[in-house]
Design a protein around this motif. Sequence first.
Motif, PDB file in Angstrom:
ATOM      1  N   HIS A 137     -98.210 -91.795  -0.129  1.00 29.57           N
ATOM      2  CA  HIS A 137     -97.734 -90.439  -0.381  1.00 29.57           C
ATOM      3  C   HIS A 137     -97.890 -89.496   0.808  1.00 29.57           C
ATOM      4  O   HIS A 137     -97.248 -88.440   0.845  1.00 29.57           O
ATOM      5  CB  HIS A 137     -98.458 -89.835  -1.590  1.00 29.57           C
ATOM      6  N   TYR A 146     -90.271 -96.332  -3.206  1.00 29.21           N
ATOM      7  CA  TYR A 146     -91.046 -95.347  -3.964  1.00 29.21           C
ATOM      8  C   TYR A 146     -90.798 -95.534  -5.453  1.00 29.21           C
ATOM      9  O   TYR A 146     -89.689 -95.293  -5.946  1.00 29.21           O
ATOM     10  CB  TYR A 146     -90.685 -93.929  -3.522  1.00 29.21           C
ATOM     11  N   ARG A 147     -91.842 -95.955  -6.136  1.00 31.00           N
ATOM     12  CA  ARG A 147     -91.737 -96.207  -7.575  1.00 31.00           C
ATOM     13  C   ARG A 147     -91.219 -94.981  -8.324  1.00 31.00           C
ATOM     14  O   ARG A 147     -90.434 -95.100  -9.262  1.00 31.00           O
ATOM     15  CB  ARG A 147     -93.115 -96.613  -8.095  1.00 31.00           C
ATOM     16  N   SER A 148     -91.653 -93.793  -7.911  1.00 32.31           N
ATOM     17  CA  SER A 148     -91.251 -92.583  -8.618  1.00 32.31           C
ATOM     18  C   SER A 148     -89.747 -92.335  -8.500  1.00 32.31           C
ATOM     19  O   SER A 148     -89.128 -91.814  -9.446  1.00 32.31           O
ATOM     20  CB  SER A 148     -92.023 -91.374  -8.088  1.00 32.31           C
ATOM     21  N   ARG A 191     -88.190 -94.665 -11.025  1.00 35.04           N
ATOM     22  CA  ARG A 191     -88.530 -94.186 -12.378  1.00 35.04           C
ATOM     23  C   ARG A 191     -87.639 -93.008 -12.765  1.00 35.04           C
ATOM     24  O   ARG A 191     -87.157 -92.922 -13.901  1.00 35.04           O
ATOM     25  CB  ARG A 191     -90.003 -93.785 -12.412  1.00 35.04           C
ATOM     26  N   ASP A 192     -87.387 -92.111 -11.822  1.00 35.46           N
ATOM     27  CA  ASP A 192     -86.509 -90.970 -12.091  1.00 35.46           C
ATOM     28  C   ASP A 192     -85.086 -91.425 -12.394  1.00 35.46           C
ATOM     29  O   ASP A 192     -84.415 -90.864 -13.276  1.00 35.46           O
ATOM     30  CB  ASP A 192     -86.491 -90.019 -10.892  1.00 35.46           C
ATOM     31  N   ARG A 251     -89.399-103.543  -8.284  1.00 34.98           N
ATOM     32  CA  ARG A 251     -88.747-102.513  -9.090  1.00 34.98           C
ATOM     33  C   ARG A 251     -88.009-103.142 -10.271  1.00 34.98           C
ATOM     34  O   ARG A 251     -87.939-102.555 -11.360  1.00 34.98           O
ATOM     35  CB  ARG A 251     -87.765-101.699  -8.247  1.00 34.98           C
ATOM     36  N   GLU A 288     -90.731-103.844 -12.814  1.00 37.60           N
ATOM     37  CA  GLU A 288     -91.270-102.591 -13.349  1.00 37.60           C
ATOM     38  C   GLU A 288     -90.333-101.949 -14.363  1.00 37.60           C
ATOM     39  O   GLU A 288     -90.786-101.395 -15.375  1.00 37.60           O
ATOM     40  CB  GLU A 288     -91.514-101.597 -12.217  1.00 37.60           C
ATOM     41  N   THR A 289     -89.033-102.000 -14.104  1.00 38.38           N
ATOM     42  CA  THR A 289     -88.075-101.285 -14.951  1.00 38.38           C
ATOM     43  C   THR A 289     -87.401-102.158 -15.994  1.00 38.38           C
ATOM     44  O   THR A 289     -86.788-101.631 -16.932  1.00 38.38           O
ATOM     45  CB  THR A 289     -86.967-100.660 -14.079  1.00 38.38           C
ATOM     46  N   GLN A 293     -92.651 -97.779 -17.112  1.00 39.75           N
ATOM     47  CA  GLN A 293     -91.832 -96.574 -17.041  1.00 39.75           C
ATOM     48  C   GLN A 293     -92.543 -95.395 -17.708  1.00 39.75           C
ATOM     49  O   GLN A 293     -92.482 -94.257 -17.235  1.00 39.75           O
ATOM     50  CB  GLN A 293     -90.479 -96.839 -17.716  1.00 39.75           C
ATOM     51  N   GLY A 313     -96.098 -94.520 -15.649  1.00 41.86           N
ATOM     52  CA  GLY A 313     -95.947 -93.893 -14.338  1.00 41.86           C
ATOM     53  C   GLY A 313     -97.034 -94.311 -13.368  1.00 41.86           C
ATOM     54  O   GLY A 313     -97.338 -95.480 -13.194  1.00 41.86           O
ATOM     55  N   GLY A 314     -97.658 -93.328 -12.733  1.00 39.58           N
ATOM     56  CA  GLY A 314     -98.666 -93.603 -11.707  1.00 39.58           C
ATOM     57  C   GLY A 314    -100.086 -93.608 -12.226  1.00 39.58           C
ATOM     58  O   GLY A 314    -101.027 -93.375 -11.447  1.00 39.58           O
TER      59      GLY A 314
END
Length: 556
Positions: free
Chosen positions: A151, A421-423, A426-427, A461, A464-465, A513, A516-517
């Motif tokens: 980050h 970036y995972r975020s 996720r978005d 990813r 994760e998703t 999902q 999150g973090g």
Amino acid sequence: MTSGPVVGRATARTRARRLALALGGGLALYAAHPPLELGWLGLVAVAPLAALARDVGRGPRPLRTGFGWGLLAGLAFFGPLVEWIRFIGEWVAWPLLATSQALAVGAFVAGLAWWGERGEATDRRGRLVSGWWRPAMVTAWWVALELMRSHAPLGGFPWGVLGYTQADGGPVLQVARTLGVLGVSAWCAAIGSCVEEAVHRARTALVGGIPAEGSGRAQMVFDAGGVPLGAVLVLLVTAVLVGGDPPEPTGQVVDVGAVQGFDGVVSPAPGSNRALSTADGMLETTARMVAEGGVPDVTVWPESAIDADTDRVPELAQTLRAGLALLDGGPLLAGMVADGPRPGTSYNQLTRFSGDDLEREATYVKRRPVPFGEYVPYRRYLDWFPPLRRTPVDRLAGDEAVAMAAGPARFGALICYDIAYRSMVRDAVAAGADVLLVVTNNSSYGVTAMSDQHIAFSRLRAVETGRHVLHAALTGVSAVIDPEGRVTQRTGHFQQSVVRVELPLVEDTTPAQALGGLVGWLAVALAAAGALTRLMGERGVGRGPAARMAWGRGAG
């Protein structure tokens, strides 16, 4: 008379031991990632670093000494891992990037050495008992530092995160479905720390233990290390249980053709340049795709396929119209550069076209431009530095995730660096994406491990998703990845190719999902709590013999 040589030999042995642990840990981390991709090393790579911190923690100045040896380990890791950066940043970029990331490994070894061996004691037979706080701290500090360097500064750099070592079907890969990539990192770090704990306990028993009546020394050593090794087995088994199954597809599919159309050769024709040669290659390869397999539901031209604003370069607009004509009007999702709102700025975007009027029906703007590669931070202060003149235009960042509707699908649009970036991903899923699309241009890095490392991000990813991922590259490597993280199609470097695939659509989400973090921030909290207990102990909380037994040996 002999004390000097004896001390000298002991010091030399200590340095040699620490050198071996630092290089062993750093090189094991490197080998676990692409290009070597020895994923099993990712399960144990933290062990030499934990042993290094234990060794340093028993000597003087654990913070300073630990940081130095940890920095060496970090350079052994990141130096070869990111050597591809030298292709775009002149000589200075490689050592700067490698050193900036190696600082985190230095901080890990220093912090763990400073924390010491709290909670460790021996029973009357010389066997270690308790001591489980230390593996917990190894795991927490490793994950917390990965979170922080992912980050900051300048948005972070997630390359080399331990969880990506499992991308090629590692035994704990599926943990990502519930806990994300940092959950996979935590599992790997926990396994590595338990292995180190087992070796340490067995060695302590071998050196100073007293066998129980009726048992030999070998049995004693096995008993000492058996509990941590049992914990390793438990972690491997629970990884399967924690991962679970991916979400079920809806039953709908989208026929996609991703065009890898640029082979890196610029046309020698008068007036040609890289942008025109790239667009011509895209058009030629698209024509072959249509001739061989018909028009797909959706066609993808990767990042930089249209490498200048079509409003300013009419030749590129003409090529784009020709491509849409081949596709009977599209839809075409094209990676393109658009001029920014002021001179010296631009946007890196993915745009949906259909028909023949070149109306930009939907647009996603890259949200994570690469510092120093796509823009120069603090340009007014740094513009004098010669290597930065290779980045004369600043790419501006977008601020919105996009699920781009095309055909029957909603594509989670991501450009190059975004996938790290995972975020960001996720978005895109939260915005309604039922399939993920990564468009990228890795041509500047040549035939290096960068492309395989990039695909490792997409594989995590996907898990994760629970979505299929189409990783579409301008010059390679392009790939199709299923929700188990498996690569089902793949191209090579610098060859004109097409990835044609029917991708199942997925609407349901995974636990990762929703969470999150969480794993990363829990690691930060646990690491902070460990540091606080160390500080409390340092200030004299419980100075008697019983307290020293509870706080452990080797406080440093």
